[in-house]
Design an enzyme around this catalytic site. Structure first.
Site, PDB file in Angstrom:
ATOM      1  N   LYS A 114       0.855  -1.181   0.000  1.00 32.24           N
ATOM      2  CA  LYS A 114       0.000   0.000   0.000  1.00 32.24           C
ATOM      3  C   LYS A 114       0.886   1.223   0.000  1.00 32.24           C
ATOM      4  CE  LYS A 114      -4.546   0.807   0.472  1.00 32.24           C
ATOM      5  NZ  LYS A 114      -5.643  -0.151   0.196  1.00 32.24           N
TER       6      LYS A 114
HETATM    7  N1  GLU Z   1      -7.333   0.096  -2.925  1.00 30.22           N
HETATM    8  C1  GLU Z   1      -8.120  -1.076  -3.206  1.00 30.22           C
HETATM    9  C2  GLU Z   1      -8.173  -1.974  -2.004  1.00 30.22           C
HETATM   10  O1  GLU Z   1      -8.017  -1.532  -0.890  1.00 30.22           O
HETATM   11  C3  GLU Z   1      -7.691  -1.791  -4.481  1.00 30.22           C
HETATM   12  C4  GLU Z   1      -6.268  -2.224  -4.539  1.00 30.22           C
HETATM   13  C5  GLU Z   1      -5.842  -2.733  -5.912  1.00 30.22           C
HETATM   14  O2  GLU Z   1      -6.648  -2.754  -6.825  1.00 30.22           O
HETATM   15  O3  GLU Z   1      -4.683  -3.103  -6.026  1.00 30.22           O
HETATM   16  O4  GLU Z   1      -8.441  -3.141  -2.098  1.00 30.22           O
END
Ligand code: GLU
Length: 424
Positions: A114
């Site tokens: 993240k």
């Molecule tokens: N931000 C989204 C999540 O928390 C998607 C992450 C992604 O598509 O890699 O799952």
């Protein structure tokens, strides 16, 4: 909550503290693999970067940026990038860890990562936002890449931000590299269905939950906190299936309509005014009253820690469907369980976004694109299948759904560690 790490000081209800409590609950169910569990309490790699930009008026401004790769045992890092004034290392670590669990719960070939920038993007112009995104991408360029770690949208980031990230990375490596991020605009290698995928996944998991409980979706009352990318799409899908979206809360207000809100009209109001507040075809409701509404589905789809113990004691929903990451604190989780309210965890309920991100990444590698019908059908198939596995584990081991999802996911992650071994 005691962290084995010197560089964060989580509390029992902070994001990393919440994650550590969830890992503690899973430990007794991992058998011999528990030998590896400490890995999950330590992110593999955390990068903190300074992101300086020139503002439109010529001044310089500095922002804190992060990219955390929590675990890479099952594949490259995967996870969104968040622009929010409350972003900090602890939060990004927890969000990265939940991506590890989410990818593994869905059996997608990814680890967890993240990123984020500690900024209120509403205070920046488009040009400033672009400079911020590009400098951040350059700074984290040493750890991302289509085979290393693939960012995507999260809170306050979107397809345009992904286009800038893709372009910046591509210019730096000297070749257009669409697979470095997902959630791009469709003409730049984005996938059809990605924008609404997280909300669609929330609905699919809600529908599967209803099926297992013998509940009807048609006529079911749904209350949603958050009307961003996730909450608005989930509202649309529930309404299309005949459910009544009786309340929506966002940062500026709460609106209620006992017969169901007109979701399309509410979305138009939010596009015009920036919030659900003052929507004419509904009654305003107090912030705390929202949590006590009698309903079938309560969908927290905003930020972490929203469902705290005081609110959990008020909830009158049959099911809490976690559209956000980490919306329920461990203490609130225990209160909900005691009160017989089923919690469908984030790592399952909001996994539709990363699932279609996976499709996007695969399409980028093969340069062959699927139709929206194919995307939506595959999303439904993967999510309903993963839900079934979690449900069976929940029934067989008599565990809460969250712990069941963590048992399945952590077993996959730790088995990968055991099979790979330590090197060097
Ligand atoms: N931000 C989204 C999540 O928390 C998607 C992450 C992604 O598509 O890699 O799952």
């Amino acid at each position: 909550m005691i962290s084995p790490l010197s560089y964060v000081t989580p509390t029992p209800s902070s994001p990393w503290g919440t994650y550590l409590a969830q890992i503690e609950a899973v430990e007794p169910h991992l058998g011999e693999l528990a030998r590896w569990i400490e890995t999950l309490r330590r992110p593999k790699r955390s990068l903190v970067v300074d992101v300086p930009i020139e503002l439109d008026d010529g001044r310089l401004a500095h922002f804190e940026g992060y990219r955390v790769q929590h675990n890479l045992a099952r594949g490259p890092g995967k996870g969104g990038v968040r622009f929010h004034p409350d972003v900090n290392l602890e939060e990004v670590m927890a969000l990265a860890a939940w991506m590890t669990v989410k990818s593994a719960a869905l059996n997608l070939p990814y680890g967890g990562a993240k990123g984020g920038i500690r900024v209120d993007p509403k205070t920046l112009s488009m040009k400033e936002l672009e400079r911020l995104t590009r400098r951040y991408t350059s700074e984290i360029g040493i750890v991302i890449g289509p085979n290393h770690d693939i960012p995507a949208p999260d809170v306050n980031t979107n397809a345009q931000v992904m286009a800038w990230m893709m372009d910046t990375y591509s210019m730096n490596v000297g070749a257009t590299t669409t697979g470095v991020v997902t959630g791009k605009p469709v003409p730049l290698g984005g996938s059809r269905g990605r924008v609404k995928a997280t909300g669609r996944g929330v609905f699919v998991v809600g529908r599967e939950t209803a099926r297992h409980l013998g509940m009807e979706i048609s006529g079911a009352r749904v209350a949603i906190q958050g009307f961003g990318n996730v909450g608005s799409a989930a509202a649309e899908m529930f309404a299309a299936a005949g459910a009544k979206v009786i309340a929506v809360q966002d940062h500026a207000g709460t609106v209620f309509a006992g017969d169901g809100l007109d979701v399309a009209a509410l979305a138009a109001h939010v596009r015009a005014t920036g919030s659900v507040a003052d929507f004419a075809r509904a009654e305003p409701l107090g912030r705390e009253e929202f949590w006590a509404l009698p309903c079938e589905f309560l969908v927290p789809a905003a930020l972490e820690g929203q469902l705290n113990p005081a609110r959990a004691a008020q909830v009158r929903a049959r099911v809490v469907l976690e559209g956000a990451n980490g919306p329920t604190t461990p203490e609130a989780d225990a209160i909900l369980a005691e009160r017989g309210i089923l919690v469908v965890p984030d790592v399952m309920a909001n996994a539709g976004g990363v699932t279609v991100s996976y499709f996007e990444w695969v399409q980028n590698f093969s340069s062959f694109f699927w139709t929206e019908e194919e995307i939506n059908a595959r999303l439904d198939h993967i999510m309903a299948g993963a839900f079934q596995q979690v449900w069976e584990t929940h029934e067989r081991m008599r565990l809460p759904l969250r712990t069941a999802a963590f048992v399945l996911a952590c077993t996959r992650v730790l088995q990968a560690h055991a099979d790979r071994g330590l090197y060097p």
